[in-house]
Design an enzyme around this catalytic site. Structure first.
Site, PDB file in Angstrom:
ATOM      1  N   ASP A  44      22.952  44.341  11.347  1.00 52.64           N
ATOM      2  CA  ASP A  44      22.672  44.734  10.791  1.00 52.64           C
ATOM      3  C   ASP A  44      21.361  43.368  11.012  1.00 52.64           C
ATOM      4  O   ASP A  44      22.013  42.448   9.764  1.00 52.64           O
ATOM      5  CB  ASP A  44      23.519  44.700   9.493  1.00 52.64           C
ATOM      6  CG  ASP A  44      24.709  45.332   9.776  1.00 52.64           C
ATOM      7  OD1 ASP A  44      24.431  46.592   8.799  1.00 52.64           O
ATOM      8  OD2 ASP A  44      25.569  45.312  10.337  1.00 52.64           O
ATOM      9  N   HIS A  46      18.409  43.815   9.574  1.00 53.04           N
ATOM     10  CA  HIS A  46      17.748  43.830   8.211  1.00 53.04           C
ATOM     11  C   HIS A  46      16.798  43.680   8.580  1.00 53.04           C
ATOM     12  O   HIS A  46      15.810  42.910   6.434  1.00 53.04           O
ATOM     13  CB  HIS A  46      18.387  43.991   7.159  1.00 53.04           C
ATOM     14  CG  HIS A  46      19.229  45.388   7.244  1.00 53.04           C
ATOM     15  ND1 HIS A  46      18.825  47.017   7.088  1.00 53.04           N
ATOM     16  CD2 HIS A  46      21.007  45.317   6.926  1.00 53.04           C
ATOM     17  CE1 HIS A  46      20.448  47.358   6.937  1.00 53.04           C
ATOM     18  NE2 HIS A  46      21.463  46.490   6.805  1.00 53.04           N
ATOM     19  N   ASP A  87      21.040  48.833  12.836  1.00 56.42           N
ATOM     20  CA  ASP A  87      20.503  48.838  11.204  1.00 56.42           C
ATOM     21  C   ASP A  87      19.389  47.573  12.011  1.00 56.42           C
ATOM     22  O   ASP A  87      19.947  46.369  11.183  1.00 56.42           O
ATOM     23  CB  ASP A  87      21.296  48.570  10.456  1.00 56.42           C
ATOM     24  CG  ASP A  87      21.825  49.368   9.506  1.00 56.42           C
ATOM     25  OD1 ASP A  87      21.374  50.856   9.967  1.00 56.42           O
ATOM     26  OD2 ASP A  87      22.243  49.182   8.637  1.00 56.42           O
ATOM     27  N   ASN A 119      22.117  53.657  10.567  1.00 58.20           N
ATOM     28  CA  ASN A 119      21.826  54.558   9.752  1.00 58.20           C
ATOM     29  C   ASN A 119      20.211  54.369   9.076  1.00 58.20           C
ATOM     30  O   ASN A 119      19.613  55.158   8.769  1.00 58.20           O
ATOM     31  CB  ASN A 119      22.915  54.901   8.680  1.00 58.20           C
ATOM     32  CG  ASN A 119      23.208  53.173   7.589  1.00 58.20           C
ATOM     33  OD1 ASN A 119      23.750  52.390   8.230  1.00 58.20           O
ATOM     34  ND2 ASN A 119      22.341  53.496   6.487  1.00 58.20           N
ATOM     35  N   HIS A 120      19.937  53.124   9.025  1.00 59.82           N
ATOM     36  CA  HIS A 120      18.740  52.478   8.828  1.00 59.82           C
ATOM     37  C   HIS A 120      17.776  52.657   9.377  1.00 59.82           C
ATOM     38  O   HIS A 120      16.426  52.867   8.959  1.00 59.82           O
ATOM     39  CB  HIS A 120      18.893  50.992   7.606  1.00 59.82           C
ATOM     40  CG  HIS A 120      19.619  51.133   6.685  1.00 59.82           C
ATOM     41  ND1 HIS A 120      18.711  51.616   5.547  1.00 59.82           N
ATOM     42  CD2 HIS A 120      20.468  50.993   6.157  1.00 59.82           C
ATOM     43  CE1 HIS A 120      19.679  50.856   4.412  1.00 59.82           C
ATOM     44  NE2 HIS A 120      20.474  51.126   5.106  1.00 59.82           N
ATOM     45  N   ASP A 123      15.140  55.732   8.132  1.00 58.87           N
ATOM     46  CA  ASP A 123      14.318  55.895   6.869  1.00 58.87           C
ATOM     47  C   ASP A 123      13.317  55.688   7.085  1.00 58.87           C
ATOM     48  O   ASP A 123      12.492  56.048   6.328  1.00 58.87           O
ATOM     49  CB  ASP A 123      14.949  54.010   6.431  1.00 58.87           C
ATOM     50  CG  ASP A 123      16.486  53.571   6.114  1.00 58.87           C
ATOM     51  OD1 ASP A 123      17.213  54.026   5.920  1.00 58.87           O
ATOM     52  OD2 ASP A 123      16.007  52.160   5.997  1.00 58.87           O
ATOM     53  N   HIS A 216      28.039  51.782  14.836  1.00 56.47           N
ATOM     54  CA  HIS A 216      27.212  51.595  13.225  1.00 56.47           C
ATOM     55  C   HIS A 216      28.009  52.513  12.787  1.00 56.47           C
ATOM     56  O   HIS A 216      27.290  52.621  12.515  1.00 56.47           O
ATOM     57  CB  HIS A 216      26.357  51.252  13.354  1.00 56.47           C
ATOM     58  CG  HIS A 216      25.553  51.133  12.619  1.00 56.47           C
ATOM     59  ND1 HIS A 216      24.782  49.254  11.796  1.00 56.47           N
ATOM     60  CD2 HIS A 216      25.105  51.347  10.876  1.00 56.47           C
ATOM     61  CE1 HIS A 216      24.589  49.533  10.752  1.00 56.47           C
ATOM     62  NE2 HIS A 216      24.665  50.220   9.525  1.00 56.47           N
ATOM     63  N   HIS A 249      27.823  47.796  10.077  1.00 55.20           N
ATOM     64  CA  HIS A 249      27.377  48.292   9.411  1.00 55.20           C
ATOM     65  C   HIS A 249      27.903  47.931   7.733  1.00 55.20           C
ATOM     66  O   HIS A 249      27.504  48.428   6.529  1.00 55.20           O
ATOM     67  CB  HIS A 249      28.059  49.693   9.397  1.00 55.20           C
ATOM     68  CG  HIS A 249      27.544  50.791   8.298  1.00 55.20           C
ATOM     69  ND1 HIS A 249      26.378  51.198   7.749  1.00 55.20           N
ATOM     70  CD2 HIS A 249      29.024  51.565   7.868  1.00 55.20           C
ATOM     71  CE1 HIS A 249      27.070  51.726   6.839  1.00 55.20           C
ATOM     72  NE2 HIS A 249      27.992  52.451   6.695  1.00 55.20           N
ATOM     73  N   GLN A 251      28.907  44.817   7.218  1.00 57.55           N
ATOM     74  CA  GLN A 251      28.259  43.646   7.496  1.00 57.55           C
ATOM     75  C   GLN A 251      29.216  42.522   6.920  1.00 57.55           C
ATOM     76  O   GLN A 251      29.438  41.304   6.386  1.00 57.55           O
ATOM     77  CB  GLN A 251      27.047  43.662   6.923  1.00 57.55           C
ATOM     78  CG  GLN A 251      25.816  44.508   6.916  1.00 57.55           C
ATOM     79  CD  GLN A 251      24.104  45.092   5.979  1.00 57.55           C
ATOM     80  OE1 GLN A 251      24.265  45.789   5.650  1.00 57.55           O
ATOM     81  NE2 GLN A 251      24.458  43.711   5.452  1.00 57.55           N
ATOM     82  N   ARG A 355      12.579  35.678 -20.266  1.00 58.33           N
ATOM     83  CA  ARG A 355      14.157  35.597 -19.996  1.00 58.33           C
ATOM     84  C   ARG A 355      14.768  35.136 -21.472  1.00 58.33           C
ATOM     85  O   ARG A 355      16.045  35.521 -21.534  1.00 58.33           O
ATOM     86  CB  ARG A 355      14.011  33.977 -19.076  1.00 58.33           C
ATOM     87  CG  ARG A 355      15.768  33.175 -19.421  1.00 58.33           C
ATOM     88  CD  ARG A 355      14.963  31.706 -19.061  1.00 58.33           C
ATOM     89  NE  ARG A 355      16.437  30.658 -19.439  1.00 58.33           N
ATOM     90  CZ  ARG A 355      16.578  30.314 -18.420  1.00 58.33           C
ATOM     91  NH1 ARG A 355      16.229  30.531 -16.875  1.00 58.33           N
ATOM     92  NH2 ARG A 355      18.145  29.781 -18.307  1.00 58.33           N
ATOM     93  N   ARG A 359      17.797  38.306 -21.613  1.00 63.00           N
ATOM     94  CA  ARG A 359      18.851  38.261 -21.374  1.00 63.00           C
ATOM     95  C   ARG A 359      19.761  38.043 -22.824  1.00 63.00           C
ATOM     96  O   ARG A 359      20.593  37.826 -23.191  1.00 63.00           O
ATOM     97  CB  ARG A 359      19.044  36.304 -20.971  1.00 63.00           C
ATOM     98  CG  ARG A 359      18.953  36.355 -19.583  1.00 63.00           C
ATOM     99  CD  ARG A 359      19.213  34.984 -19.093  1.00 63.00           C
ATOM    100  NE  ARG A 359      17.778  34.765 -18.051  1.00 63.00           N
ATOM    101  CZ  ARG A 359      18.715  33.615 -17.052  1.00 63.00           C
ATOM    102  NH1 ARG A 359      19.817  32.970 -17.409  1.00 63.00           N
ATOM    103  NH2 ARG A 359      18.452  33.401 -16.098  1.00 63.00           N
ATOM    104  N   ARG A 390      13.260  38.113 -13.480  1.00 65.08           N
ATOM    105  CA  ARG A 390      12.945  36.074 -13.672  1.00 65.08           C
ATOM    106  C   ARG A 390      11.259  36.458 -14.910  1.00 65.08           C
ATOM    107  O   ARG A 390      10.755  35.218 -14.276  1.00 65.08           O
ATOM    108  CB  ARG A 390      12.420  36.103 -12.055  1.00 65.08           C
ATOM    109  CG  ARG A 390      13.775  36.053 -11.114  1.00 65.08           C
ATOM    110  CD  ARG A 390      15.034  34.950 -12.500  1.00 65.08           C
ATOM    111  NE  ARG A 390      15.097  33.632 -12.116  1.00 65.08           N
ATOM    112  CZ  ARG A 390      16.372  33.061 -12.624  1.00 65.08           C
ATOM    113  NH1 ARG A 390      16.698  33.696 -12.769  1.00 65.08           N
ATOM    114  NH2 ARG A 390      15.397  31.688 -12.381  1.00 65.08           N
TER     115      ARG A 390
END
Length: 530
Positions: A44, A46, A87, A119-120, A123, A216, A249, A251, A355, A359, A390
């Protein structure tokens, strides 16, 4: 379980495997001699080819670590194999925008011998996956992904190491058809790994002294996978004859192997944060002993100094970055940063993330982010904590950098399937979050009426939430882990970490739905607090 000797490069190992595939001869190891094999592994990844802003992980430091282990093990007469649980794709824009080219080329430099298809890996379009295979230069493996009557990639590879025959076989979660992009998988069939393994593993045991599965599929304690497809524990319990499973997978870090039915199950968390190291002693084709640890790659703990200020302290001695790897990766990092300024979409007005507003009350940006998460996860509803928003997203053209300004924390999209009763309990906590705090919840996909934080009614698709029905809730990994005081979901048997970074999810939604009309994201009276 068993043991071997590996060439330093996957090319050498692959050449050995080619020689061995059609060979019916027995092992050539010396009887009663002890061999030392070290299996190194990650999963993973990524897109984390570059270290983070705290100097943690990254492929340059990983190369220094792996090179040092190779030198140590081979200097003592042992052998090293480097495997991945898959991944490699999806998670960091600098990687995603370049189809993970730096990641796969970095893996080639690291000397990976084989990896499971994750699986990724689906993508992207098929031609991208095939190009990635060329960049990598080592086998992508999966025995249960079929295109017509043949597997898309090899089911397994045979390696001869110090006279021991080693079969490395791959398996991929059948959930890929549910969580992957159907546009790129319409011609593929994902068979059940256990059904494929029941036929294949006995055949491999006739050819090999050691069978290692790169998978995976996920590690789910005691095989409790919930709504996920069965994982490594189920595979090990169902199919005898697998010596080691190098997984991915789910993680989660396994700081010691999970022994199931004579199989050692391993997993090294995610992103290259750790390199797993399994040191095996093998005699007469059988594993007689082992040692295991996860080695942190410049991971740091947050601590407070004498004045109460927060600082970060290395868990173990710092690992220097390999200069050759840095030189290869640096142009990709620079190019990726430049591509962040590319326009991905537009809107006809401002999305409010200031903010002082987000919030304290529902905003259109809160709805946009939650909706993007909901659609990506194929969920019924989504909740976003306002502290993770943010900045405003101003009207006009929108760049990838604008999205990262709004969502800079690289949290991961997660989801969980809950009963209506569980969901109502979770919503009660979300609704109780105080206005003005980062925990204040933004929603999409649900209508709630409440008085003083107590829910009077809750609707999904204009129907009251049924306590006996199952609903999918999308959240980010921060809140799923209990952040901001939300109920912890990561231990739920139906929890899934998708691997998609929150900013990537939002950017994809903007790209696919532009120009955005801010009226479509007006929270209106979706959440009625009295």
């Amino acid at each position: 379980m068993k043991k071997w000797t590996v060439a330093n490069t996957s090319i050498g190992l692959l050449a050995a495997s080619i020689l061995l595939v059609g060979c019916a001869t027995g092992p050539t190891y010396e009887q009663d001699k002890e061999y030392s094999l070290t299996i190194l592994h990650t999963n993973d990844h990524h897109g984390r080819f570059w270290q983070n802003d705290k100097g943690e992980y990254g492929m340059a430091a990983r190369k220094t670590l792996i090179d040092n282990i190779r030198m140590e093990v081979e200097g003592e007469g042992g052998a090293v194999m480097l495997l991945s649980g898959g991944d490699i794709n999806t998670g960091v824009p600098e990687s995603d925008l370049q189809n993970a080219e730096p990641d796969f080329k970095g893996m080639k430099m690291l000397g990976y011998d084989a990896m499971a298809l994750g699986n990724h890996e689906f993508d992207n379009a098929r031609d991208v996956l095939m190009m990635q295979s060329e960049w990598a230069g080592f086998p992508f493996l999966s025995a249960n992904i079929y295109k017509g009557n043949s597997t898309l990639f090899p089911a397994y590879e045979m390696f001869e190491v110090q006279g021991n025959r080693v079969a490395v076989v791959g398996f991929t979660t059948e959930d890929t058809v549910k969580i992957g992009n159907p546009e790129f998988m319409g011609d593929l069939t994902f068979k059940t790994p256990v059904e494929v393994a029941e036929k294949l593993i006995p055949k491999l045991n006739k050819k090999a002294d050691l069978v290692v599965a790169v998978t995976h599929m996920g590690h789910y304690a005691d095989a409790k996978s919930g709504s996920n497809a069965p994982g490594d524990v189920t595979l090990a319990r169902s199919v005898p004859g697998i010596d080691v499973i190098v997984g991915g997978h789910s993680q989660n870090p396994l700081f010691e192997p999970d022994e199931q039915n004579g199989t050692l199950i391993l997993q090294a968390h995610e992103w290259g944060k750790y390199v797993g190291r399994l040191d095996l002693t093998v005699k007469n084709g059988e594993i007689t002993s082992y040692n295991y640890r996860l080695i942190p790659v410049n991971l740091k703990d947050r601590v407070k100094d004498a004045e109460g200020n927060s600082t970060y302290v290395l868990q173990e001695a710092e690992i220097a970055q390999n200069l050759e790897m840095l030189a290869m990766l640096s142009p990709y990092q620079k190019k990726g940063a430049e591509q962040l300024n590319v326009v991905i979409g537009s809107s006809n007005g401002d999305f409010i993330g200031d903010r002082s507003v987000v919030r304290s009350q529902p905003t259109n940006l809160g709805v946009l982010i939650a909706r993007a998460q909901k659609e990506k996860a194929k969920a019924d509803l989504s909740i976003m904590n306002s502290g993770g928003i943010r900045a405003d997203l101003e009207g006009g053209e929108i760049s990838y950098k604008d999205v990262l300004t709004v969502q800079p924390f690289a949290n991961i999209l997660s989801y969980v399937d809950l009963t209506g009763a569980e969901l109502l309990d979770y919503l009660a906590v979300a609704m109780s979050k105080e206005a003005g705090s980062g925990a204040f919840a933004q929603f999409d996909g649900v209508e709630i009426m409440s008085t003083d934080g107590v829910i009077n009614a809750a609707y999904i698709d204009d129907r009251p939430i049924d306590v006996n029905k199952t609903y999918r809730l999308a959240v980010n990994s921060f809140t799923a882990s209990g952040g901001d005081g939300y109920p912890k979901l990561t231990d739920h048997e139906a929890y899934v970490n998708t691997g998609f970074a929150d900013a990537d999810v939002m950017a994809e939604y903007i790209k696919n739905n532009s120009p955005l009309n801010i009226e479509d994201f007006d929270p209106g009276m979706m959440i009625d607090r009295m």
